[in-house]
Motif scaffolding. Structure first.
Motif, short mmCIF file in Angstrom:
data_model
loop_
_atom_site.label_atom_id
_atom_site.label_comp_id
_atom_site.label_asym_id
_atom_site.label_seq_id
_atom_site.Cartn_x
_atom_site.Cartn_y
_atom_site.Cartn_z
N GLN A 135 20.66 51.85 -10.12
CA GLN A 135 21.08 51.47 -11.46
C GLN A 135 19.93 51.60 -12.45
N TYR A 136 18.72 51.35 -11.98
CA TYR A 136 17.55 51.49 -12.86
C TYR A 136 17.41 52.91 -13.38
N ASP A 137 17.83 53.88 -12.58
CA ASP A 137 17.73 55.29 -12.97
C ASP A 137 18.88 55.73 -13.86
N LYS A 138 19.93 54.92 -13.92
CA LYS A 138 21.16 55.36 -14.61
C LYS A 138 21.26 54.88 -16.04
N GLN A 139 20.30 54.08 -16.50
CA GLN A 139 20.38 53.56 -17.86
C GLN A 139 19.59 54.44 -18.83
N GLU A 140 19.92 54.32 -20.10
CA GLU A 140 19.20 55.06 -21.15
C GLU A 140 17.81 54.46 -21.33
N PHE A 141 16.80 55.31 -21.35
CA PHE A 141 15.42 54.86 -21.50
C PHE A 141 14.91 55.20 -22.90
N ASP A 189 26.35 45.26 -12.55
CA ASP A 189 25.97 43.86 -12.40
C ASP A 189 24.47 43.64 -12.53
N GLU A 190 23.68 44.67 -12.22
CA GLU A 190 22.23 44.51 -12.24
C GLU A 190 21.68 44.43 -13.65
N TYR A 191 22.29 45.22 -14.55
CA TYR A 191 21.90 45.21 -15.96
C TYR A 191 23.15 44.94 -16.79
N PRO A 192 23.56 43.67 -16.90
CA PRO A 192 24.82 43.33 -17.56
C PRO A 192 24.78 43.58 -19.06
N GLY A 193 25.97 43.80 -19.60
CA GLY A 193 26.10 44.01 -21.03
C GLY A 193 27.01 45.17 -21.33
N ALA A 194 27.36 45.30 -22.60
CA ALA A 194 28.20 46.41 -23.02
C ALA A 194 27.38 47.69 -23.11
N ILE A 195 28.07 48.83 -23.17
CA ILE A 195 27.37 50.09 -23.36
C ILE A 195 26.56 50.03 -24.65
N GLY A 196 25.27 50.35 -24.54
CA GLY A 196 24.40 50.31 -25.71
C GLY A 196 23.64 49.01 -25.87
N ALA A 197 23.92 48.01 -25.02
CA ALA A 197 23.21 46.73 -25.13
C ALA A 197 21.78 46.88 -24.62
N PRO A 198 20.82 46.19 -25.24
CA PRO A 198 19.43 46.27 -24.76
C PRO A 198 19.30 45.62 -23.40
N THR A 199 18.46 46.19 -22.55
CA THR A 199 18.27 45.65 -21.22
C THR A 199 16.90 46.03 -20.70
#
Length: 226
Positions: A135-141, A189-199
């Motif tokens: 999941q860490y690799d799948k989020q926008e950086f 579940d690892e990085y909860p929030g809506a699409i575009g939410a800061p994490t």
């Protein structure tokens, strides 16, 4: 710390920029690109100090690294993240720095690299790091977004750069001015929030605000106000 590659050299296997933990060492394009950039800076220092011997030695290493970089990492017309054939790193946001460091100047290679890296575009609007399964690799950086924007500046595409970074600025304005490490790009579940939410880490000093400062300085150097 260099390995021979064809008639040039590349930085030996290491863990490089994306925390490829010990035991996962590979020949990373980023490491060799950073070595070239750093040695070029050191060569300038040696010149200013009138140390001709050190300057010659460093410039020899630069020449060998530039040859090795092109032969090892420019495959299929675009820059690969690693010498090793690895589906996670074949398309890798870290190689944007090879463009931003002026290690790669061939416009065809740059264009195909950027085209290929559209595979990293995420529903949140920006780009992920690599094509890993965590999941860490799948989020926008945010780091990747600003490096993309810096690449656009070098291609004379300032409006594309502005559009990409404007989203970061707008989101940060709604979060006390904090620039985060990542934005949610896939509901999980690892990085909860809506699409575009800061994490991730909030605020992120280096890969967030620090990258914003670098981008803003480079944009200003081109005479662009915002």
């Amino acid at each position: 710390n260099l390995d021979d590659f064809k008639d040039g050299k590349i930085v030996t296997k290491d863990t490089s920029i994306w925390e490829a933990n010990a035991g996962s060492e590979q020949h990373f394009a980023f490491s060799s690109a950073l070595a070239i950039r750093g040695l070029k800076g050191f060569a300038q220092v040696a010149h200013q100090m009138r140390d001709a011997q050190a300057q010659r030695r460093v410039e020899k290493n630069i020449s060998q690294l530039e040859k090795g970089f092109t032969q090892a990492f420019v495959q299929d017309g675009y820059i690969h993240g690693t010498l090793e054939d690895n589906p996670v790193y074949n398309v890798d946001s870290a190689v944007l720095e090879a463009i931003n460091f002026d290690v790669v100047a061939d416009r065809k290679v740059i264009s195909k690299t950027l085209d290929t890296m559209e595979l990293l575009k995420m529903p949140s609007g920006g780009y992920r790091r690599i094509r890993g399964d965590r999941q860490y690799d799948k989020q926008e950086f945010v780091y990747c977004d600003f490096n993309w924007a810096r690449g656009f500046l070098r291609l004379g595409q300032a409006e594309k750069a502005r559009t990409l970074t404007e989203t970061v600025v707008q989101r940060s304005a709604l979060d006390h001015g904090f620039i985060p490490e990542m934005y949610v790009s896939e509901i999980n579940d690892e990085y909860p929030g809506a699409i575009g939410a800061p994490t991730g880490s909030i605020p992120m000093v280096g890969y967030g605000a620090g990258m914003f400062v670098i981008y803003a300085l480079e944009r200003a150097s081109l005479g662009l106000e915002n």
